[in-house]
Write a protein that holds these residues in place. Structure first.
Motif, short mmCIF file in Angstrom:
data_model
loop_
_atom_site.label_atom_id
_atom_site.label_comp_id
_atom_site.label_asym_id
_atom_site.label_seq_id
_atom_site.Cartn_x
_atom_site.Cartn_y
_atom_site.Cartn_z
N MET A 1 10.43 50.47 -33.17
CA MET A 1 9.01 50.65 -33.51
C MET A 1 8.81 50.45 -34.99
SD MET A 1 5.86 51.31 -32.74
CE MET A 1 6.18 51.44 -30.99
N THR A 2 7.82 49.64 -35.34
CA THR A 2 7.47 49.46 -36.74
C THR A 2 7.06 50.80 -37.30
OG1 THR A 2 6.54 47.36 -36.03
CG2 THR A 2 6.11 48.01 -38.28
N LYS A 3 7.66 51.20 -38.39
CA LYS A 3 7.42 52.55 -38.90
C LYS A 3 6.00 52.74 -39.39
CE LYS A 3 10.64 55.14 -37.86
NZ LYS A 3 10.33 55.87 -36.67
N LYS A 4 5.42 51.72 -40.01
CA LYS A 4 4.11 51.96 -40.62
C LYS A 4 3.00 52.03 -39.58
CE LYS A 4 3.34 47.06 -41.85
NZ LYS A 4 2.31 46.64 -40.91
N ASN A 5 3.21 51.44 -38.39
CA ASN A 5 2.15 51.50 -37.39
C ASN A 5 2.19 52.82 -36.64
OD1 ASN A 5 1.59 48.97 -38.27
ND2 ASN A 5 1.59 48.01 -36.25
N ARG A 6 1.01 53.44 -36.56
CA ARG A 6 0.90 54.74 -35.90
C ARG A 6 -0.37 54.76 -35.08
NH1 ARG A 6 3.03 59.18 -39.14
NH2 ARG A 6 1.15 60.34 -38.78
N THR A 7 -0.39 55.57 -34.04
CA THR A 7 -1.59 55.66 -33.22
C THR A 7 -2.01 57.10 -32.99
OG1 THR A 7 -2.68 54.81 -31.23
CG2 THR A 7 -0.44 55.65 -30.96
N MET A 8 -3.31 57.27 -32.85
CA MET A 8 -3.89 58.55 -32.47
C MET A 8 -4.35 58.43 -31.03
SD MET A 8 -7.14 60.43 -34.28
CE MET A 8 -8.34 59.14 -34.10
N LEU A 9 -4.20 59.51 -30.25
CA LEU A 9 -4.68 59.52 -28.86
C LEU A 9 -5.91 60.41 -28.78
CD1 LEU A 9 -1.57 58.80 -28.52
CD2 LEU A 9 -1.77 59.82 -26.27
N ILE A 10 -7.00 59.88 -28.19
CA ILE A 10 -8.14 60.75 -27.93
C ILE A 10 -8.60 60.59 -26.49
CG2 ILE A 10 -8.95 60.92 -30.32
CD1 ILE A 10 -11.03 58.86 -29.79
N GLY A 11 -9.16 61.65 -25.93
CA GLY A 11 -9.62 61.66 -24.54
C GLY A 11 -9.91 63.08 -24.12
N SER A 12 -10.53 63.21 -22.96
CA SER A 12 -11.01 64.52 -22.52
C SER A 12 -9.87 65.51 -22.30
CB SER A 12 -11.81 64.37 -21.24
OG SER A 12 -10.96 63.93 -20.21
N ILE A 13 -10.23 66.79 -22.18
CA ILE A 13 -9.27 67.84 -21.86
C ILE A 13 -8.62 67.50 -20.52
CG2 ILE A 13 -9.05 70.29 -21.26
CD1 ILE A 13 -11.58 70.74 -23.11
N GLY A 14 -7.29 67.46 -20.50
CA GLY A 14 -6.58 67.17 -19.26
C GLY A 14 -6.47 65.70 -18.90
N ALA A 15 -6.91 64.79 -19.79
CA ALA A 15 -6.85 63.35 -19.49
C ALA A 15 -5.41 62.84 -19.43
CB ALA A 15 -7.64 62.56 -20.54
N GLY A 16 -4.49 63.59 -20.04
CA GLY A 16 -3.09 63.19 -20.00
C GLY A 16 -2.54 62.72 -21.34
N LYS A 17 -3.18 63.12 -22.45
CA LYS A 17 -2.74 62.67 -23.78
C LYS A 17 -1.32 63.15 -24.12
CE LYS A 17 -6.27 64.75 -25.56
NZ LYS A 17 -6.86 65.19 -24.27
N SER A 18 -1.08 64.44 -23.89
CA SER A 18 0.23 64.98 -24.28
C SER A 18 1.33 64.50 -23.35
CB SER A 18 0.18 66.51 -24.29
OG SER A 18 -0.83 66.95 -25.17
N THR A 19 1.00 64.36 -22.06
CA THR A 19 1.98 63.84 -21.10
C THR A 19 2.33 62.40 -21.47
OG1 THR A 19 0.98 65.25 -19.40
CG2 THR A 19 2.42 63.48 -18.64
N LEU A 20 1.31 61.62 -21.84
CA LEU A 20 1.55 60.23 -22.25
C LEU A 20 2.35 60.18 -23.55
CD1 LEU A 20 0.90 57.23 -21.56
CD2 LEU A 20 -1.09 57.44 -23.06
N THR A 21 2.03 61.06 -24.48
CA THR A 21 2.78 61.13 -25.75
C THR A 21 4.27 61.35 -25.47
OG1 THR A 21 0.88 61.99 -26.97
CG2 THR A 21 3.06 62.43 -27.91
N ASN A 22 4.55 62.34 -24.63
CA ASN A 22 5.95 62.62 -24.29
C ASN A 22 6.61 61.43 -23.62
OD1 ASN A 22 5.86 65.21 -25.35
ND2 ASN A 22 5.34 66.17 -23.39
N ALA A 23 5.89 60.79 -22.69
CA ALA A 23 6.46 59.64 -21.97
C ALA A 23 6.72 58.47 -22.93
CB ALA A 23 5.51 59.21 -20.85
N LEU A 24 5.80 58.22 -23.85
CA LEU A 24 5.97 57.12 -24.81
C LEU A 24 7.17 57.35 -25.71
CD1 LEU A 24 2.24 56.50 -25.83
CD2 LEU A 24 3.74 54.86 -24.65
#
Ligand SMILES: Nc1nc2c(ncn2[C@@H]2O[C@H](COP(=O)(O)OP(=O)(O)OP(=O)(O)O)[C@@H](O)[C@H]2O)c(=O)[nH]1
Ligand SMILES: [Mg+2]
Length: 166
Positions: free
Chosen positions: A1-24
């Motif tokens: 992964m390119t170090k300088k590129n970063r992403t923020m996740l946004i979405g509703s409560i329970g949309a799966g942001k943290s689960t996706l973060t862990n999976a990624l």
């Protein structure tokens, strides 16, 4: 992964942001309720309250300054969308639409895509599942892209069941 590129996740409560973060990130632990911004490697996970309550929009805008990409998550099992129309146009970072929970028998993928098209006038939409792993590699690669054109070129190589470009 390119170090300088970063992403923020946004979405509703329970949309799966943290689960996706862990999976990624390949972290095999269950997600717990997100209470504040969580910085992990190349990902910034946000609480669903940040997008559900306009009071927190200023936090989203401030955090967006620190990233190159923003992932807009739409839960495929939910009828409603919490994003105001065109929300991504107010954030000058590369947008990626993400349909979550495509594995669920309750998922309506086409509806979720339509909802994301109203949020992101132009950009890739990835159809994902943290359970099957669909779309994870594609998100990692899209976050490595440095422009809308680069993302568009990348999407041409991917089956449209997984990523479309709108
Ligand atoms: N079937 C299915 N369920 C999922 C998937 N991703 C997440 N979930 C479930 O959705 C629920 C919420 O997941 P979280 O990752 O905590 O959601 P979040 O967006 O981080 O929620 P907040 O932190 O409250 O904003 C959990 O019960 C997960 O197991 C998926 O890909 N498929
Ligand atoms: Mg969370």
């Amino acid at each position: 992964m390119t170090k300088k590129n970063r992403t923020m996740l946004i979405g509703s409560i329970g949309a799966g942001k943290s689960t996706l973060t862990n999976a990624l990130l390949g972290r095999e632990i269950p997600a717990i309720k997100t209470q504040a911004l969580v910085y992990r490697d190349w990902i910034v996970d946000t609480p669903g309250e940040y997008i559900e309550n306009p009071f927190f929009y200023k936090n989203i805008m401030a955090t967006a300054l620190e990233v190159t990409h923003v992932l807009y998550l739409q839960d495929a099992t939910k009828q409603k969308t919490i994003f105001p129309p065109g929300f991504s146009t107010g954030i000058t970072k590369l947008p990626i639409g993400v349909v979550t929970k495509c594995d669920s028998e309750k998922a309506d993928i086409n509806q979720a895509i339509d909802q994301l098209k109203r949020v992101i006038p132009k950009g890739p939409i990835v159809i994902t599942s943290a359970i099957t792993g669909q779309g994870l590699e594609e998100i990692r690669n899209l976050v490595k892209c440095n422009s809308m054109d680069e993302m568009k070129e990348y999407v041409k190589m991917i089956p449209e069941e997984v990523v479309i470009f709108v």
